[in-house]
Each structure stands twice: as C-alpha cells, then as structure tokens.
Design an enzyme around this catalytic site. Structure first.
Site, PDB file in Angstrom:
ATOM      1  N   ASP A  56       0.262   7.621  -1.057  1.00  0.00           N
ATOM      2  CA  ASP A  56       1.503   8.331  -0.736  1.00  0.00           C
ATOM      3  C   ASP A  56       1.515   8.809   0.722  1.00  0.00           C
ATOM      4  O   ASP A  56       0.462   9.058   1.307  1.00  0.00           O
ATOM      5  CB  ASP A  56       1.643   9.532  -1.689  1.00  0.00           C
ATOM      6  CG  ASP A  56       3.055  10.098  -1.684  1.00  0.00           C
ATOM      7  OD1 ASP A  56       3.978   9.423  -1.191  1.00  0.00           O
ATOM      8  OD2 ASP A  56       3.229  11.234  -2.163  1.00  0.00           O
ATOM      9  N   HIS A  59       5.187   2.061   5.934  1.00  0.00           N
ATOM     10  CA  HIS A  59       4.666   1.148   4.897  1.00  0.00           C
ATOM     11  C   HIS A  59       3.794   0.063   5.533  1.00  0.00           C
ATOM     12  O   HIS A  59       2.765  -0.326   4.992  1.00  0.00           O
ATOM     13  CB  HIS A  59       5.815   0.514   4.112  1.00  0.00           C
ATOM     14  CG  HIS A  59       6.587   1.522   3.293  1.00  0.00           C
ATOM     15  ND1 HIS A  59       5.969   2.426   2.456  1.00  0.00           N
ATOM     16  CD2 HIS A  59       7.925   1.772   3.188  1.00  0.00           C
ATOM     17  CE1 HIS A  59       6.884   3.185   1.878  1.00  0.00           C
ATOM     18  NE2 HIS A  59       8.082   2.812   2.305  1.00  0.00           N
ATOM     19  N   LEU A  67     -15.104  -7.564  -6.665  1.00  0.00           N
ATOM     20  CA  LEU A  67     -14.184  -6.417  -6.743  1.00  0.00           C
ATOM     21  C   LEU A  67     -12.884  -6.907  -7.356  1.00  0.00           C
ATOM     22  O   LEU A  67     -12.378  -7.959  -6.962  1.00  0.00           O
ATOM     23  CB  LEU A  67     -13.911  -5.870  -5.331  1.00  0.00           C
ATOM     24  CG  LEU A  67     -12.737  -4.890  -5.192  1.00  0.00           C
ATOM     25  CD1 LEU A  67     -13.083  -3.543  -5.832  1.00  0.00           C
ATOM     26  CD2 LEU A  67     -12.376  -4.657  -3.719  1.00  0.00           C
TER      27      LEU A  67
HETATM   28  C1  FPP Z   1       4.521   6.006  -1.042  1.00  0.00           C
HETATM   29  O1  FPP Z   1       4.836   6.521   0.214  1.00  0.00           O
HETATM   30  C2  FPP Z   1       4.195   4.608  -0.921  1.00  0.00           C
HETATM   31  C3  FPP Z   1       4.873   3.597  -1.511  1.00  0.00           C
HETATM   32  C4  FPP Z   1       6.062   3.822  -2.350  1.00  0.00           C
HETATM   33  C5  FPP Z   1       4.485   2.217  -1.304  1.00  0.00           C
HETATM   34  C6  FPP Z   1       3.042   1.964  -1.041  1.00  0.00           C
HETATM   35  C7  FPP Z   1       2.922   0.689  -0.358  1.00  0.00           C
HETATM   36  C8  FPP Z   1       2.042   0.353   0.604  1.00  0.00           C
HETATM   37  C9  FPP Z   1       0.935   1.204   1.032  1.00  0.00           C
HETATM   38  C10 FPP Z   1       2.136  -0.931   1.300  1.00  0.00           C
HETATM   39  C11 FPP Z   1       2.483  -2.106   0.486  1.00  0.00           C
HETATM   40  C12 FPP Z   1       1.416  -2.567  -0.417  1.00  0.00           C
HETATM   41  C13 FPP Z   1       1.062  -3.841  -0.553  1.00  0.00           C
HETATM   42  C14 FPP Z   1       0.168  -4.212  -1.645  1.00  0.00           C
HETATM   43  C15 FPP Z   1       1.498  -4.878   0.368  1.00  0.00           C
HETATM   44  P1  FPP Z   1       6.282   7.176   0.410  1.00  0.00           P
HETATM   45  O2  FPP Z   1       7.166   6.174   1.016  1.00  0.00           O
HETATM   46  O3  FPP Z   1       6.771   7.737  -0.887  1.00  0.00           O
HETATM   47  O4  FPP Z   1       5.942   8.306   1.417  1.00  0.00           O
HETATM   48  P2  FPP Z   1       6.662   9.723   1.506  1.00  0.00           P
HETATM   49  O5  FPP Z   1       6.346  10.453   0.251  1.00  0.00           O
HETATM   50  O6  FPP Z   1       6.041  10.344   2.709  1.00  0.00           O
HETATM   51  O7  FPP Z   1       8.132   9.470   1.686  1.00  0.00           O
END
Ligand code: FPP
Length: 256
Positions: free
Chosen positions: A35, A52, A146
């Site tokens: 997150d 992201h 893994l």
């Molecule tokens: C939460 O941060 C994160 C996500 C909803 C997506 C997680 C994805 C990645 C780390 C990259 C993509 C993964 C792959 C496998 C290619 P948020 O956007 O909710 O952050 P915030 O809470 O600060 O708004």
C-alpha cells in the site's frame, strides 16, 4: 562485529542486526499488502500511476530478497476486487503494468527458480493479462525455489463465496457429503488450496486493516505494519519485519 543500526529503525529506537534471523525462525509464507503507491506519487506532485510504476520496482527488489533469504512463498496483493472502483486510467495502468511485469520478468524469474502463481477471479482480468499470466504460470510451473503468488482481482469474501459455491456444486453432484465438510475440506476449495497459511503479513503505508486480503488464511498470521510507503520499502524494512517476527511467540490459541 559491531552492531549496525538501520537509520529508519534507529529513529524508532529499534536496534536490528543486519544478519538474517536463523532460518527456522523465518516465515515460510510471507504475504504483503503493498500500500501507499498513490500517496508516494501525490507527495511528489506526480500522477498516482507513477507511484504504481515505482511500486513494481520495489516488488522486484523484494522478490529478489525473498529468493536470497529462502522464503518459500510470497503472496502480494496487486489488485483487489474493489480496485475496479478506481478511475479508468488507473485501472488500465495497473493492468498494463501487470502485463509489462510478466513480459519483462517471467524469463528471469524462471531462470532464478521462481514459480509464478495467481489467486483471484482471474477470468475477469483483461484478456491480455490472462494470456501473459497463463504463459508465465506454464513457463515456471516446475520451479520450486520461491512461489510468487500474485493476488489479482482478489477479495477474501469473493474467495469464500466461490469456495461455498464449489462446495455446494460438489454436494449436489454427490462428490461430497455435508457431514464431511470441515475446515480442512473448506480450505481445499480456496484459491490457496495446498498452500500453508501466511505466517507473516506485512502492510505498508500505515493502515491497520486487512482490506479483504486472505481473510480465512490469516486467522493466526502475525501482522507487521509499517508507515513506510510501498515504493520506499527496502530490503532493510523486510529484514526488520523478519527480525520482529522471529521474536514472536506463536501459540495458535493454545498456551506455551
Ligand atoms: C495500493 O496503493 C496498491 C495497489 C492498489 C496496487 C499495487 C500494485 C503494485 C505495487 C504494482 C503492480 C503489481 C504488479 C504485479 C505488476 P494505493 O494506490 O492504494 O496507495 P494509496 O493508499 O497511497 O492511495
């Protein structure tokens, strides 16, 4: 050797030795709620999708560390059943990042002995993502070092609904008797069938909730929440979590 402190931990007054805890004290199955990508980007005056993209880099680093440190299973929350509510552009970028990640990384992960797995309602993902996922899964199916388990269009409640439907279907077909249903049987209908429950769940960016992640499987999982945003999360943070986990006494509802 003098004790070395990690600056981030030193700030909280937690001394952590840089060595890995003994192997038997490491989690077999590590789960991560990645997150904070959006906040990381907004703090820098950048569009959320840049966060992201940075998050994918962190994922690369953490997968590498897990490989080196002998973690058997890493399950990461990459896209939830609720994430479709985000603006179209953000959803599209997340799907593109997934495709790009699989296209760029699958061969290298295969070479390193990583098996790629996925949990969630995968059939609702864009076709291209499904195709790349299938290709990566097939390519790496025999690897054992893994298991990198991507939670995609995953929701703990959806998983339980899907499991219940499958159970009912098997009962109606006469393949399963109601009186034989117990926790072990229900477990075998989950997306994670055959996997041990996560031992440690790390959540970055400070929020103290499960957000519909591995609800059944996390009944006795140890939690570790850090304020560090996912794109800033480094091996040293993972090491800190592993040290904290190694010190814990797990009783699973029993007594020592
Ligand atoms: C939460 O941060 C994160 C996500 C909803 C997506 C997680 C994805 C990645 C780390 C990259 C993509 C993964 C792959 C496998 C290619 P948020 O956007 O909710 O952050 P915030 O809470 O600060 O708004």
């Amino acid at each position: 050797m003098p004790e070395v402190f990690f600056p981030r931990l030193q700030k909280c007054g937690v001394p952590v030795k840089p060595e890995l805890p003994p192997r038997e004290l490491l989690p077999r199955h590590l789960a991560i709620i990645m997150d904070g990508n959006g906040r990381w980007a907004v703090k820098r005056g950048l569009p959320r999708v840049v966060g992201h993209r940075a998050g994918v880099e962190t994922l690369r680093e953490i997968v590498k560390a897990c490989l080196e440190w002998g973690i058997e299973i890493l399950t990461v929350y990459a896209f939830s059943t609720e994430n479709w509510k985000r603006p179209r552009e953000e959803v599209d970028t997340l799907m593109e990042l997934l495709v790009e990640y699989l296209q760029k990384e699958a061969d290298e992960l295969h070479r390193q002995g990583v098996k790629i797995g996925a949990i969630g309602r995968l059939y609702e993902l864009p076709e291209k993502a499904q195709r790349e996922l299938m290709r990566a899964k097939e390519l790496t199916a025999r690897n054992r070092k893994l298991l990198l388990n991507l939670a995609l269009n995953y929701g703990g409640r959806a998983e339980l609904v899907d499991a219940c439907c499958a159970v009912v279907r098997d009962v109606l077909r006469g393949k399963l008797r109601v009186e034989d249903i117990d926790e072990r049987v229900l477990n075998s209908y989950l997306y994670t069938a055959g996997l041990p429950d996560p031992d440690l769940l790390i959540r970055t960016a400070g929020e103290m909730r499960f957000s519909n992640f591995l609800l059944w499987q996390s009944a006795y999982t140890e939690l570790w929440v850090t304020p560090v945003l996912w794109p800033d999360f480094r091996r040293e943070d993972l090491l800190a979590a592993l040290h904290d986990y190694a010190r814990r006494e797990r009783r699973f509802g029993g007594i020592k």
